[in-house]
Design a protein around this motif. Structure first.
Motif, PDB file in Angstrom:
ATOM      1  N   PHE A 152       7.810 -22.130 -47.999  1.00  0.00           N
ATOM      2  CA  PHE A 152       9.150 -21.897 -48.561  1.00  0.00           C
ATOM      3  C   PHE A 152      10.181 -22.871 -48.026  1.00  0.00           C
ATOM      4  O   PHE A 152      11.378 -22.627 -48.104  1.00  0.00           O
ATOM      5  CB  PHE A 152       9.594 -20.456 -48.269  1.00  0.00           C
ATOM      6  CG  PHE A 152       8.603 -19.427 -48.742  1.00  0.00           C
ATOM      7  CD1 PHE A 152       8.497 -19.133 -50.093  1.00  0.00           C
ATOM      8  CD2 PHE A 152       7.765 -18.769 -47.851  1.00  0.00           C
ATOM      9  CE1 PHE A 152       7.572 -18.188 -50.545  1.00  0.00           C
ATOM     10  CE2 PHE A 152       6.843 -17.836 -48.293  1.00  0.00           C
ATOM     11  CZ  PHE A 152       6.740 -17.543 -49.645  1.00  0.00           C
ATOM     12  N   LEU A 153       9.725 -23.989 -47.421  1.00  0.00           N
ATOM     13  CA  LEU A 153      10.711 -24.872 -46.785  1.00  0.00           C
ATOM     14  C   LEU A 153      11.582 -25.595 -47.804  1.00  0.00           C
ATOM     15  O   LEU A 153      11.172 -25.879 -48.922  1.00  0.00           O
ATOM     16  CB  LEU A 153      10.039 -25.868 -45.837  1.00  0.00           C
ATOM     17  CG  LEU A 153       9.081 -26.930 -46.351  1.00  0.00           C
ATOM     18  CD1 LEU A 153       9.804 -28.095 -46.984  1.00  0.00           C
ATOM     19  CD2 LEU A 153       8.250 -27.442 -45.183  1.00  0.00           C
ATOM     20  N   GLU A 155      13.872 -29.020 -48.482  1.00  0.00           N
ATOM     21  CA  GLU A 155      14.111 -30.375 -48.000  1.00  0.00           C
ATOM     22  C   GLU A 155      15.482 -30.388 -47.324  1.00  0.00           C
ATOM     23  O   GLU A 155      16.397 -29.684 -47.740  1.00  0.00           O
ATOM     24  CB  GLU A 155      14.070 -31.364 -49.166  1.00  0.00           C
ATOM     25  CG  GLU A 155      12.650 -31.566 -49.648  1.00  0.00           C
ATOM     26  CD  GLU A 155      12.549 -32.474 -50.866  1.00  0.00           C
ATOM     27  OE1 GLU A 155      13.445 -33.283 -51.097  1.00  0.00           O
ATOM     28  OE2 GLU A 155      11.534 -32.346 -51.576  1.00  0.00           O
ATOM     29  N   LYS A 207       5.441 -17.293 -54.238  1.00  0.00           N
ATOM     30  CA  LYS A 207       6.115 -18.589 -54.206  1.00  0.00           C
ATOM     31  C   LYS A 207       6.848 -18.886 -55.510  1.00  0.00           C
ATOM     32  O   LYS A 207       8.039 -19.229 -55.507  1.00  0.00           O
ATOM     33  CB  LYS A 207       5.087 -19.689 -53.904  1.00  0.00           C
ATOM     34  CG  LYS A 207       5.611 -21.099 -54.009  1.00  0.00           C
ATOM     35  CD  LYS A 207       6.779 -21.303 -53.050  1.00  0.00           C
ATOM     36  CE  LYS A 207       7.490 -22.606 -53.297  1.00  0.00           C
ATOM     37  NZ  LYS A 207       6.977 -23.697 -52.565  1.00  0.00           N
ATOM     38  N   ASN A 211      11.017 -19.119 -56.219  1.00  0.00           N
ATOM     39  CA  ASN A 211      11.709 -20.278 -56.803  1.00  0.00           C
ATOM     40  C   ASN A 211      12.332 -19.929 -58.157  1.00  0.00           C
ATOM     41  O   ASN A 211      13.396 -20.439 -58.503  1.00  0.00           O
ATOM     42  CB  ASN A 211      10.748 -21.469 -56.927  1.00  0.00           C
ATOM     43  CG  ASN A 211      10.684 -22.268 -55.628  1.00  0.00           C
ATOM     44  OD1 ASN A 211      11.335 -21.921 -54.648  1.00  0.00           O
ATOM     45  ND2 ASN A 211       9.899 -23.336 -55.612  1.00  0.00           N
ATOM     46  N   PHE A 252      23.447 -19.776 -52.795  1.00  0.00           N
ATOM     47  CA  PHE A 252      22.857 -20.221 -54.060  1.00  0.00           C
ATOM     48  C   PHE A 252      23.685 -19.768 -55.254  1.00  0.00           C
ATOM     49  O   PHE A 252      23.160 -19.420 -56.304  1.00  0.00           O
ATOM     50  CB  PHE A 252      21.402 -19.736 -54.182  1.00  0.00           C
ATOM     51  CG  PHE A 252      20.435 -20.840 -53.900  1.00  0.00           C
ATOM     52  CD1 PHE A 252      20.334 -21.366 -52.626  1.00  0.00           C
ATOM     53  CD2 PHE A 252      19.667 -21.408 -54.908  1.00  0.00           C
ATOM     54  CE1 PHE A 252      19.487 -22.421 -52.363  1.00  0.00           C
ATOM     55  CE2 PHE A 252      18.817 -22.464 -54.653  1.00  0.00           C
ATOM     56  CZ  PHE A 252      18.726 -22.968 -53.375  1.00  0.00           C
ATOM     57  N   ALA A 254      26.531 -21.720 -56.031  1.00  0.00           N
ATOM     58  CA  ALA A 254      27.449 -22.841 -56.250  1.00  0.00           C
ATOM     59  C   ALA A 254      27.231 -23.399 -57.651  1.00  0.00           C
ATOM     60  O   ALA A 254      26.181 -23.969 -57.954  1.00  0.00           O
ATOM     61  CB  ALA A 254      27.222 -23.917 -55.192  1.00  0.00           C
ATOM     62  N   GLY A 260      17.716 -29.669 -59.385  1.00  0.00           N
ATOM     63  CA  GLY A 260      16.726 -30.698 -59.683  1.00  0.00           C
ATOM     64  C   GLY A 260      15.714 -30.686 -58.558  1.00  0.00           C
ATOM     65  O   GLY A 260      15.488 -29.655 -57.934  1.00  0.00           O
ATOM     66  N   CYS A 263      10.724 -29.352 -57.001  1.00  0.00           N
ATOM     67  CA  CYS A 263      10.193 -27.981 -56.958  1.00  0.00           C
ATOM     68  C   CYS A 263      10.724 -27.069 -58.057  1.00  0.00           C
ATOM     69  O   CYS A 263       9.971 -26.687 -58.952  1.00  0.00           O
ATOM     70  CB  CYS A 263      10.475 -27.375 -55.590  1.00  0.00           C
ATOM     71  SG  CYS A 263       9.727 -28.333 -54.272  1.00  0.00           S
ATOM     72  N   PHE A 325      18.714 -35.618 -55.288  1.00  0.00           N
ATOM     73  CA  PHE A 325      18.858 -34.374 -56.070  1.00  0.00           C
ATOM     74  C   PHE A 325      19.708 -33.346 -55.347  1.00  0.00           C
ATOM     75  O   PHE A 325      20.199 -32.401 -55.956  1.00  0.00           O
ATOM     76  CB  PHE A 325      17.486 -33.791 -56.443  1.00  0.00           C
ATOM     77  CG  PHE A 325      16.836 -32.944 -55.378  1.00  0.00           C
ATOM     78  CD1 PHE A 325      16.180 -33.532 -54.315  1.00  0.00           C
ATOM     79  CD2 PHE A 325      16.871 -31.561 -55.453  1.00  0.00           C
ATOM     80  CE1 PHE A 325      15.569 -32.755 -53.331  1.00  0.00           C
ATOM     81  CE2 PHE A 325      16.249 -30.771 -54.481  1.00  0.00           C
ATOM     82  CZ  PHE A 325      15.605 -31.377 -53.414  1.00  0.00           C
ATOM     83  N   LYS A 326      19.886 -33.563 -54.035  1.00  0.00           N
ATOM     84  CA  LYS A 326      20.804 -32.716 -53.264  1.00  0.00           C
ATOM     85  C   LYS A 326      21.146 -33.469 -51.980  1.00  0.00           C
ATOM     86  O   LYS A 326      20.434 -34.417 -51.616  1.00  0.00           O
ATOM     87  CB  LYS A 326      20.183 -31.358 -52.954  1.00  0.00           C
ATOM     88  CG  LYS A 326      18.995 -31.419 -52.017  1.00  0.00           C
ATOM     89  CD  LYS A 326      18.579 -30.017 -51.600  1.00  0.00           C
ATOM     90  CE  LYS A 326      17.515 -30.063 -50.525  1.00  0.00           C
ATOM     91  NZ  LYS A 326      17.079 -28.751 -50.098  1.00  0.00           N
TER      92      LYS A 326
HETATM   93  C1  UGA Z   1      13.325 -25.251 -53.073  1.00  0.00           C
HETATM   94  C2  UGA Z   1      13.420 -23.845 -52.466  1.00  0.00           C
HETATM   95  O1  UGA Z   1      14.768 -23.580 -52.065  1.00  0.00           O
HETATM   96  C3  UGA Z   1      12.497 -23.706 -51.259  1.00  0.00           C
HETATM   97  O2  UGA Z   1      12.541 -22.393 -50.741  1.00  0.00           O
HETATM   98  C4  UGA Z   1      11.073 -24.063 -51.704  1.00  0.00           C
HETATM   99  O3  UGA Z   1      10.170 -23.983 -50.622  1.00  0.00           O
HETATM  100  C5  UGA Z   1      11.053 -25.470 -52.265  1.00  0.00           C
HETATM  101  O4  UGA Z   1      11.962 -25.552 -53.393  1.00  0.00           O
HETATM  102  C6  UGA Z   1       9.654 -25.772 -52.714  1.00  0.00           C
HETATM  103  O5  UGA Z   1       9.180 -25.158 -53.675  1.00  0.00           O
HETATM  104  O6  UGA Z   1       8.974 -26.554 -52.055  1.00  0.00           O
HETATM  105  P1  UGA Z   1      14.377 -27.631 -52.435  1.00  0.00           P
HETATM  106  O7  UGA Z   1      13.747 -28.141 -53.687  1.00  0.00           O
HETATM  107  O8  UGA Z   1      14.269 -28.415 -51.170  1.00  0.00           O
HETATM  108  O9  UGA Z   1      13.802 -26.176 -52.094  1.00  0.00           O
HETATM  109  O10 UGA Z   1      15.922 -27.523 -52.761  1.00  0.00           O
HETATM  110  P2  UGA Z   1      17.017 -26.360 -52.821  1.00  0.00           P
HETATM  111  O11 UGA Z   1      17.828 -26.357 -51.595  1.00  0.00           O
HETATM  112  O12 UGA Z   1      16.413 -25.093 -53.254  1.00  0.00           O
HETATM  113  O13 UGA Z   1      17.941 -26.920 -54.006  1.00  0.00           O
HETATM  114  C7  UGA Z   1      17.407 -27.069 -55.318  1.00  0.00           C
HETATM  115  C8  UGA Z   1      18.450 -27.563 -56.266  1.00  0.00           C
HETATM  116  O14 UGA Z   1      19.390 -26.550 -56.571  1.00  0.00           O
HETATM  117  C9  UGA Z   1      19.272 -28.771 -55.800  1.00  0.00           C
HETATM  118  O15 UGA Z   1      19.324 -29.703 -56.855  1.00  0.00           O
HETATM  119  C10 UGA Z   1      20.632 -28.178 -55.498  1.00  0.00           C
HETATM  120  O16 UGA Z   1      21.659 -29.124 -55.682  1.00  0.00           O
HETATM  121  C11 UGA Z   1      20.696 -27.068 -56.510  1.00  0.00           C
HETATM  122  N1  UGA Z   1      21.608 -25.955 -56.133  1.00  0.00           N
HETATM  123  C12 UGA Z   1      21.364 -25.223 -55.034  1.00  0.00           C
HETATM  124  C13 UGA Z   1      22.700 -25.652 -56.938  1.00  0.00           C
HETATM  125  O17 UGA Z   1      22.938 -26.312 -57.971  1.00  0.00           O
HETATM  126  N2  UGA Z   1      23.517 -24.615 -56.583  1.00  0.00           N
HETATM  127  C14 UGA Z   1      23.289 -23.883 -55.489  1.00  0.00           C
HETATM  128  O18 UGA Z   1      24.073 -22.943 -55.220  1.00  0.00           O
HETATM  129  C15 UGA Z   1      22.186 -24.181 -54.685  1.00  0.00           C
END
Ligand code: UGA
Length: 438
Positions: A152-153, A155, A207, A211, A252, A254, A260, A263, A325-326
């Motif tokens: 569940f990590l 990035e 998982k 997501n 989550f 925002a 993007g 994942c 992507f973030k």
């Molecule tokens: C995500 C999950 O959060 C992890 O728990 C999971 O393990 C991982 O996928 C995976 O499957 O390996 P990650 O892809 O690193 O992690 O990124 P997130 O922090 O989840 O952000 C995903 C996207 O959502 C980003 O593009 C971010 O900008 C966007 N986001 C996030 C929003 O648009 N609004 C928010 O409030 C939060």
């Protein structure tokens, strides 16, 4: 005796898992088919940007607990527990996941397995995959066993999420497999990390369900942002207000350009595809809407940008802030920021892209965009600035340092993080997603 582990696949997940398992004190060997990647890792460096990981990796290589190889037979011969951390990207031209790396790596590993080895899947896979792998293994390595232990990590927080996870989930078919994984994770279980034991399909589904929930939460707030825009309301205040309800929560939530990365987008699509195969298509019909709301934020941002430039991008100078992507990542896989930048370039704009960490990766995927490393330089001639990835330095940037401009300059904050008052005071028009125009 020290546990000996192998980690197969050394991307974001595998490199982090290998380094963190060594940090827990185990002997770890990381395997990858890419010799260049192995060489970089073996020299104590990390081939991508992940805060905190280089230190953990270098420390454990120096301590002799961690090494990397391209040799699967070496990994198989020196370890008893093997973590499969290879990628499961979206198939080209389809929604389903491409499992070739999972099946390929297990096929390469099996002939060399020691008796009683445990093969632990961590990659995100369609439900039912672990059972198929177990069947295959029963034929080729009858004393070996499969378990599923989803990851569940996030990035940007990969080390902290691995060493201090919210929970550990293991899908097993025997007490022995459970005991071995309890032993691996004993230091985390001792910190009161919940340890959930399930069957294979439940572990696999946990998982993708997690997501999907996260993706749905983001698309929910973005749908509310669309309504706010239509009604003249403010999404940031709405999100704050509903987030105080602990059943909803403010994380989550925002609103902005949407999700993007490698994942969330591909996982919800693969989940829909798999649900169709097992007769549960209708149950996940809502994820199609989640995906569409998400992609709509990109088109909406391009449309707002065009409107700010009086209906045409032709010959206009547009600066895009953010390519990853973030923030806190150099990953550009399915980057909403780059998708918007490329759309504006295709429509005739002169697009300059800035990012603190991701420019090299971005240039590989979109070589025709112009990349500028210095932020002030990237902004100097912009008629329109798009804030698309919320790196802290963009919020900290002082627009007065850009001086006054002979023409009107526009800012679109597609992450709702910049201070409208500061930018307006410097002579910029400010527009955000889901907020009133003035
Ligand atoms: C995500 C999950 O959060 C992890 O728990 C999971 O393990 C991982 O996928 C995976 O499957 O390996 P990650 O892809 O690193 O992690 O990124 P997130 O922090 O989840 O952000 C995903 C996207 O959502 C980003 O593009 C971010 O900008 C966007 N986001 C996030 C929003 O648009 N609004 C928010 O409030 C939060």
């Amino acid at each position: 005796m020290t546990l000996r582990l192998s980690v197969i696949g050394t991307g974001y997940l595998g490199a982090t898992h290998a380094a963190c398992m060594a940090e827990l004190g185990y002997e770890v060997i990381g395997v990858d088919i890419d010799p260049a990647k192995v060489e970089i890792l073996q020299s104590g460096r990390v081939p991508f940007y992940e805060p905190g990981l280089p230190e953990v990796l270098a420390r454990n290589i120096a301590a002799g607990r961690l090494r990397f190889t391209t040799s699967m037979s070496e990994a198989a011969a020196t370890a008893d527990i093997h973590f499969i951390c290879v990628g499961t990207p979206q198939q080209s031209g389809a929604n389903a996941a491409d499992l070739s790396q999972v099946f390929g790596s297990i096929q390469a590993l099996t002939p060399h397995l020691r008796a009683g080895a445990l093969v632990v899947g961590k990659s995100t896979v369609p439900v039912g995959t672990a059972a198929v792998l177990a069947e295959q293994l029963a034929l080729t390595a009858p004393t070996a066993e499969v378990a599923w232990n989803p990851e569940f990590l996030r990035e940007g927080f990969a080390v902290a999420d691995t060493l201090h996870p919210d929970r550990l989930v293991v899908g097993v078919r025997s007490q022995r497999a459970e005991d071995l994984l309890r032993e691996v994770y004993a230091p985390l279980i001792a910190q009161d990390v919940p340890f959930l034991v399930t069957d294979f399909p439940t572990a696999e589904l946990v998982k993708v369900a997690a997501n999907s929930f996260l993706a749905t939460k983001i698309s929910f707030i973005n749908a509310m942002a669309e309504v706010c825009e239509a009604a003249g309301a403010d999404i940031t205040q709405l999100a704050e207000a509903i987030g105080y309800d602990p059943r909803i929560g403010n994380r989550f939530l925002a609103a902005g350009l949407g999700f993007g990365g490698g994942c969330l987008p591909k996982d919800i699509r693969a989940f829909m595809a798999r649900a169709g195969e097992i007769g549960a298509e209708e149950a996940l019909a809502f994820l199609r809407e989640v995906d569409q709301i998400n992609l709509r934020q990109r088109t909406h941002t391009v449309n707002l940008a065009r409107a700010a430039l009086d209906g045409s991008f032709a010959g206009k100078n547009v600066t895009v802030l953010g390519a990853a992507f973030k923030p806190d990542s150099d990953d550009v896989r399915d980057s909403p920021a780059l998708a918007v930048a490329a759309a504006i370039l295709n429509a005739g704009g002169n697009v300059v892209v800035h990012d603190p960490k991701a420019l090299e990766n971005a240039a590989r995927v979109y070589p025709t965009l112009t990349y500028v490393e210095d932020l002030a330089q990237a902004l100097a001639d912009a008629e329109l600035v798009l804030h698309l990835t919320e790196w802290p330095e963009y919020r900290e940037f002082d627009p007065t340092t850009l001086g006054s401009s002979p023409r009107q300059r526009h800012l679109i904050d597609a992450r709702n993080r910049l201070d409208p008052l500061v930018w307006r005071a410097s002579g910029w028009t400010y527009r955000a997603l889901g907020r009133p125009t003035a």
